[in-house]
Design a protein around this motif. Sequence first.
Motif, mmCIF file in Angstrom:
data_model
loop_
_atom_site.group_PDB
_atom_site.id
_atom_site.type_symbol
_atom_site.label_atom_id
_atom_site.label_comp_id
_atom_site.label_asym_id
_atom_site.label_seq_id
_atom_site.Cartn_x
_atom_site.Cartn_y
_atom_site.Cartn_z
ATOM 1 N N PRO A 155 -79.892 -2.897 -49.371
ATOM 2 C CA PRO A 155 -80.069 -2.932 -47.849
ATOM 3 C C PRO A 155 -78.971 -3.977 -48.169
ATOM 4 O O PRO A 155 -78.726 -5.042 -49.483
ATOM 5 N N ILE A 156 -78.616 -4.513 -46.970
ATOM 6 C CA ILE A 156 -77.790 -5.355 -46.928
ATOM 7 C C ILE A 156 -77.767 -5.551 -45.086
ATOM 8 O O ILE A 156 -78.755 -5.176 -44.525
ATOM 9 N N ALA A 157 -77.186 -6.647 -44.859
ATOM 10 C CA ALA A 157 -77.456 -7.266 -43.015
ATOM 11 C C ALA A 157 -76.379 -8.191 -43.027
ATOM 12 O O ALA A 157 -75.896 -8.726 -43.624
ATOM 13 N N VAL A 158 -76.477 -8.041 -41.254
ATOM 14 C CA VAL A 158 -75.046 -8.518 -41.014
ATOM 15 C C VAL A 158 -76.363 -10.101 -40.442
ATOM 16 O O VAL A 158 -77.039 -9.807 -39.601
ATOM 17 N N PHE A 159 -76.358 -11.344 -40.769
ATOM 18 C CA PHE A 159 -76.211 -12.610 -40.405
ATOM 19 C C PHE A 159 -75.520 -12.745 -39.148
ATOM 20 O O PHE A 159 -74.932 -13.119 -39.673
ATOM 21 N N GLY A 160 -76.457 -13.300 -38.385
ATOM 22 C CA GLY A 160 -75.225 -14.225 -36.950
ATOM 23 C C GLY A 160 -76.535 -15.531 -37.164
ATOM 24 O O GLY A 160 -77.077 -15.939 -37.063
ATOM 25 N N HIS A 161 -75.234 -16.201 -36.577
ATOM 26 C CA HIS A 161 -75.436 -17.994 -36.445
ATOM 27 C C HIS A 161 -75.301 -18.427 -35.446
ATOM 28 O O HIS A 161 -74.251 -17.348 -35.137
ATOM 29 N N TYR A 162 -75.947 -19.686 -34.614
ATOM 30 C CA TYR A 162 -75.121 -20.340 -33.430
ATOM 31 C C TYR A 162 -75.549 -21.366 -33.547
ATOM 32 O O TYR A 162 -76.725 -21.865 -33.928
ATOM 33 N N ARG A 163 -74.520 -22.494 -33.318
ATOM 34 C CA ARG A 163 -75.121 -23.624 -33.301
ATOM 35 C C ARG A 163 -73.918 -24.713 -31.452
ATOM 36 O O ARG A 163 -73.587 -24.469 -31.717
ATOM 37 N N ASP A 164 -75.051 -25.264 -31.046
ATOM 38 C CA ASP A 164 -74.293 -26.353 -30.155
ATOM 39 C C ASP A 164 -74.903 -27.557 -30.090
ATOM 40 O O ASP A 164 -76.045 -27.686 -30.411
ATOM 41 N N ALA A 165 -74.979 -27.973 -28.902
ATOM 42 C CA ALA A 165 -75.477 -30.069 -28.337
ATOM 43 C C ALA A 165 -77.034 -29.353 -27.977
ATOM 44 O O ALA A 165 -77.808 -30.182 -27.996
ATOM 45 N N GLU A 166 -77.601 -28.126 -28.291
ATOM 46 C CA GLU A 166 -78.033 -27.692 -26.843
ATOM 47 C C GLU A 166 -79.657 -26.066 -27.857
ATOM 48 O O GLU A 166 -80.696 -26.898 -27.702
ATOM 49 N N ARG A 167 -78.580 -25.585 -28.474
ATOM 50 C CA ARG A 167 -79.268 -24.375 -28.906
ATOM 51 C C ARG A 167 -79.033 -24.530 -30.621
ATOM 52 O O ARG A 167 -77.782 -24.680 -30.938
ATOM 53 N N THR A 168 -79.876 -23.686 -31.414
ATOM 54 C CA THR A 168 -79.429 -23.136 -32.791
ATOM 55 C C THR A 168 -80.287 -22.208 -33.083
ATOM 56 O O THR A 168 -81.431 -22.013 -32.743
ATOM 57 N N ALA A 169 -79.754 -20.753 -33.403
ATOM 58 C CA ALA A 169 -79.952 -19.688 -33.860
ATOM 59 C C ALA A 169 -79.920 -19.184 -34.697
ATOM 60 O O ALA A 169 -78.875 -19.431 -35.157
ATOM 61 N N THR A 170 -80.566 -18.624 -35.580
ATOM 62 C CA THR A 170 -80.439 -17.152 -36.160
ATOM 63 C C THR A 170 -80.826 -15.815 -36.442
ATOM 64 O O THR A 170 -81.443 -16.278 -35.665
ATOM 65 N N SER A 171 -80.084 -14.783 -36.440
ATOM 66 C CA SER A 171 -80.187 -13.347 -36.072
ATOM 67 C C SER A 171 -80.203 -13.033 -37.174
ATOM 68 O O SER A 171 -79.380 -12.629 -38.120
ATOM 69 N N TRP A 172 -81.129 -11.907 -37.484
ATOM 70 C CA TRP A 172 -80.660 -10.478 -38.388
ATOM 71 C C TRP A 172 -80.368 -9.505 -38.112
ATOM 72 O O TRP A 172 -81.238 -8.648 -36.963
ATOM 73 N N THR A 173 -79.728 -8.476 -38.874
ATOM 74 C CA THR A 173 -79.547 -7.390 -38.522
ATOM 75 C C THR A 173 -79.403 -6.418 -39.525
ATOM 76 O O THR A 173 -78.035 -6.194 -40.319
ATOM 77 N N PRO A 174 -80.271 -6.008 -39.772
ATOM 78 C CA PRO A 174 -80.546 -5.751 -41.645
ATOM 79 C C PRO A 174 -80.339 -4.019 -41.707
ATOM 80 O O PRO A 174 -81.044 -2.862 -40.426
ATOM 81 N N PHE A 175 -79.801 -3.229 -42.242
ATOM 82 C CA PHE A 175 -79.641 -2.048 -42.439
ATOM 83 C C PHE A 175 -80.189 -1.720 -44.597
ATOM 84 O O PHE A 175 -79.962 -1.816 -45.087
ATOM 85 N N CYS A 176 -80.466 -0.253 -44.411
ATOM 86 C CA CYS A 176 -81.061 0.671 -45.331
ATOM 87 C C CYS A 176 -80.760 1.724 -45.427
ATOM 88 O O CYS A 176 -79.586 2.385 -44.407
ATOM 89 N N ASP A 177 -81.030 2.324 -46.424
ATOM 90 C CA ASP A 177 -80.561 4.013 -46.031
ATOM 91 C C ASP A 177 -80.675 5.061 -45.719
ATOM 92 O O ASP A 177 -81.167 6.040 -45.196
ATOM 93 N N TYR A 178 -81.768 4.677 -44.983
ATOM 94 C CA TYR A 178 -83.314 5.213 -44.255
ATOM 95 C C TYR A 178 -83.055 4.936 -42.388
ATOM 96 O O TYR A 178 -83.836 4.931 -41.805
ATOM 97 N N SER A 179 -82.692 3.875 -42.411
ATOM 98 C CA SER A 179 -81.661 2.923 -41.277
ATOM 99 C C SER A 179 -81.466 4.011 -40.934
ATOM 100 O O SER A 179 -79.849 4.581 -40.338
ATOM 101 N N PRO A 180 -81.759 3.890 -39.324
ATOM 102 C CA PRO A 180 -80.885 5.207 -38.225
ATOM 103 C C PRO A 180 -79.468 4.940 -37.626
ATOM 104 O O PRO A 180 -79.213 5.699 -38.038
ATOM 105 N N GLU A 181 -79.568 3.662 -37.553
ATOM 106 C CA GLU A 181 -78.588 3.080 -37.507
ATOM 107 C C GLU A 181 -77.539 3.193 -38.167
ATOM 108 O O GLU A 181 -76.236 3.338 -38.500
#
Length: 401
Positions: free
Chosen positions: A56-82
Motif C-alpha cells: 500500500p501507499i498513501a497520499v499524505f496531505g498537510h495544512y498549517r496557518d495561524a489558526e489551524r493545523t491539519a493532516t489527512s491520509w488517502t490510502p490505497f492498496c491493491d484491493y481498494s476500489p478507488e
Amino acid sequence: MSTLTARFLGVRHHSPACARLVSRTIAALRPGHVLVEGPADLNDRLGELLLGHRLPIAVFGHYRDAERTATSWTPFCDYSPEWVALTEGRAAGAQVRFIDLPAWHPAFADRSNRYADAEARYERATARLCDRFGVDSADALWDRMFEAPEPGGQDDAALAERLALYFDVVRGDTVADASDRAREEYMASWVRAALAEPGSGDVLVVPGGFHRPALVALTAAAPPACGAADGTPPVPRPPADALAGSHLVPYSFHQLDAFTGYFVRAAAGAGPAGSPGLVVEPLAVLAGSAVVVPDLAAGPPTAGTAPAARPAPDPVAGALAEALGALADTAHRGLRRLDRAGLDRLDRAAAALDRTGLATAASRVRAVPAAVAGGGADAAAGPWTDAQLFLLAAADLYGSR
C-alpha cells in the motif's frame, strides 16, 4: 442537451468485492470518464501516483496557518476500489480524475482518513440490518451480504443493486453535515462537467457508498455544466499565508487496518511457485477498542514446495522503516496528543539511525520532539514535515541502489 449517461457505483473503501466489481464494470462499460472520490488537487500528478509503486501507499496531505493545523491520509492498496478505478480506467483509455475536495480543505478539518468507513456515523441503520441478518457487527454484516462467495459466482448486476440498496438504507434520511454537503456538491460539479463534454463517452462515478444517493440527486437537480476553461471545475487553492501540500508516501497494512477497522488482506501471487495465486493473511483482530496483531507461526510447507529462505535483516532499511513508522504514528496520534511513549519511540528511531551512520536523518527525527518541547505542537509541524520528506527520499535512494 447531453446524451451521455452517468453510472454511480458506490463502494466500501478497501472492499475486495467492490474492487472486483469496479474492474468488471469498467471492462463492460468502457466509459469515457472514470471519476473517483479522491483529492482533486492531485489530478495534475496522477502520472506520479500510477508509476507502479509497491502497495500500500498513501497520499499524505498537510495544512498549517495561524489558526489551524491539519493532516489527512488517502490510502490505497491493491484491493481498494478507488485504486482499481484509477488503474483499470486509465488502461481502458478513459479520462480518469479525482473529484473530491483537497485534503487541506476545512471540510476535512476533523477527518484524518479520507477513506475511513462511514458506518460508525450511522450506527442505527447498520444495527437494524445486523439484527435482521443475525450478525453482531457491521463488518460481519458486510461480509455476509457482499464478500462471501455466491454459489455459481457473483452476478454483477445483482451485486451493484444490493450495494445501492444497502447504501440507500445506511444514508436513509440522515442530514449530512456541512463538511459532507460541501464535498458532495463539489463532487457533483465534476460529474455535471463530464456529462457536458461532447463526444467523450459515458461517465462512471466511484464514490464512497454513503455519498452515492446525494451525488445521484445533486447531478439530476442541475443540467450538465462546464467549469473552468478546460471544462473541469476549478480546484480550490489554499490561502497565500498557509503551508499546505500533498505528498505520496509509503504505507503499511498495519496502518491501513488501524484506520479502517476492516481486516482483509489479499496478496496476489504471494505464494511459492506452484501454489495458489491468492493468499489470505489474517493481519489483526479487534479486541474492545484495541487492535491486536497476532504472532503468526509458519505452518508446514505445501507438498512439493520448499519454504522460502528468510532474508538477512538489513539494519539501514530497518532503521529507515522504523523512523518512518514512528513519524507516521506521531501524525496519526496528532502532535497535540504526543505522549511519553510517542516521544520515546522517536528517540529510539533516531538512535537506530545514528547506529547505521545516518546522522543527518537522526537529527531531523530528533528535531520533532525538540520542537514539541520548545514551542508545542504548532512549532513541531514544520520539523515533522521536514523529517518525513527527508526520510522518504533517503528510503527511496537506499531502496533503488
